[in-house]
Design a protein around this motif. Structure first.
Motif, PDB file in Angstrom:
ATOM      1  N   GLY A  37     -20.694  18.905  13.697  1.00  0.00           N
ATOM      2  CA  GLY A  37     -19.464  19.337  13.031  1.00  0.00           C
ATOM      3  C   GLY A  37     -19.603  19.332  11.521  1.00  0.00           C
ATOM      4  O   GLY A  37     -19.087  20.224  10.832  1.00  0.00           O
ATOM      5  N   ASN A  38     -20.302  18.329  10.976  1.00  0.00           N
ATOM      6  CA  ASN A  38     -20.513  18.286   9.531  1.00  0.00           C
ATOM      7  C   ASN A  38     -21.359  19.474   9.069  1.00  0.00           C
ATOM      8  O   ASN A  38     -21.117  20.041   8.009  1.00  0.00           O
ATOM      9  N   ARG A  39     -22.345  19.829   9.862  1.00  0.00           N
ATOM     10  CA  ARG A  39     -23.191  20.961   9.499  1.00  0.00           C
ATOM     11  C   ARG A  39     -22.406  22.269   9.547  1.00  0.00           C
ATOM     12  O   ARG A  39     -22.587  23.151   8.723  1.00  0.00           O
ATOM     13  N   ARG A  40     -21.506  22.389  10.516  1.00  0.00           N
ATOM     14  CA  ARG A  40     -20.747  23.631  10.693  1.00  0.00           C
ATOM     15  C   ARG A  40     -19.451  23.666   9.888  1.00  0.00           C
ATOM     16  O   ARG A  40     -18.675  24.605  10.028  1.00  0.00           O
ATOM     17  N   SER A  41     -19.202  22.686   9.072  1.00  0.00           N
ATOM     18  CA  SER A  41     -17.934  22.620   8.341  1.00  0.00           C
ATOM     19  C   SER A  41     -17.778  23.766   7.351  1.00  0.00           C
ATOM     20  O   SER A  41     -16.668  24.088   6.949  1.00  0.00           O
ATOM     21  N   HIS A  42     -18.861  24.407   6.973  1.00  0.00           N
ATOM     22  CA  HIS A  42     -18.794  25.503   6.009  1.00  0.00           C
ATOM     23  C   HIS A  42     -18.778  26.874   6.690  1.00  0.00           C
ATOM     24  O   HIS A  42     -18.847  27.880   6.012  1.00  0.00           O
ATOM     25  N   HIS A  43     -18.702  26.903   8.007  1.00  0.00           N
ATOM     26  CA  HIS A  43     -18.761  28.167   8.736  1.00  0.00           C
ATOM     27  C   HIS A  43     -17.400  28.815   8.933  1.00  0.00           C
ATOM     28  O   HIS A  43     -17.318  29.882   9.532  1.00  0.00           O
ATOM     29  N   ALA A  44     -16.335  28.196   8.456  1.00  0.00           N
ATOM     30  CA  ALA A  44     -14.998  28.732   8.674  1.00  0.00           C
ATOM     31  C   ALA A  44     -14.814  30.031   7.899  1.00  0.00           C
ATOM     32  O   ALA A  44     -15.368  30.218   6.816  1.00  0.00           O
ATOM     33  N   LEU A  45     -14.029  30.946   8.476  1.00  0.00           N
ATOM     34  CA  LEU A  45     -13.736  32.207   7.804  1.00  0.00           C
ATOM     35  C   LEU A  45     -12.644  31.981   6.766  1.00  0.00           C
ATOM     36  O   LEU A  45     -11.686  31.249   7.003  1.00  0.00           O
ATOM     37  N   LYS A  46     -12.790  32.654   5.641  1.00  0.00           N
ATOM     38  CA  LYS A  46     -11.794  32.540   4.587  1.00  0.00           C
ATOM     39  C   LYS A  46     -10.946  33.796   4.565  1.00  0.00           C
ATOM     40  O   LYS A  46     -11.404  34.883   4.903  1.00  0.00           O
TER      41      LYS A  46
END
Length: 75
Positions: free
Chosen positions: A13-22
């Motif tokens: 989850g920490n690794r994927r925390s920046h994968h969210a769409l803006k």
């Protein structure tokens, strides 16, 4: 030799925390006050930087004509 270790859910989850769409940045059309994408022509009135670049009425008429042709072809 490869180490076989499992990554925990929190590590993943920490690794994927920046994968969210803006949300895309929106601007307001100066002609019709509709929201539009920045650096793009307004889809509502066809204006971009004070000039008419898209004939919206012509596009709409063409779309309606195509729909009628498809409806008549299906009969």
């Amino acid at each position: 030799m490869v180490v076989h270790m499992r990554h925990t859910r929190s590590h993943t989850g920490n690794r994927r925390s920046h994968h969210a769409l803006k949300r895309p940045p929106l601007a307001v059309c100066s002609n019709c006050n509709a929201k539009r994408l920045q650096h793009h022509a307004c889809l509502n009135c066809g204006m971009y930087r004070g000039r008419k670049v898209i004939d919206v009425a012509k596009k709409l008429a063409k779309k309606e004509r195509k729909q009628k042709e498809l409806a008549n072809a299906g009969r």
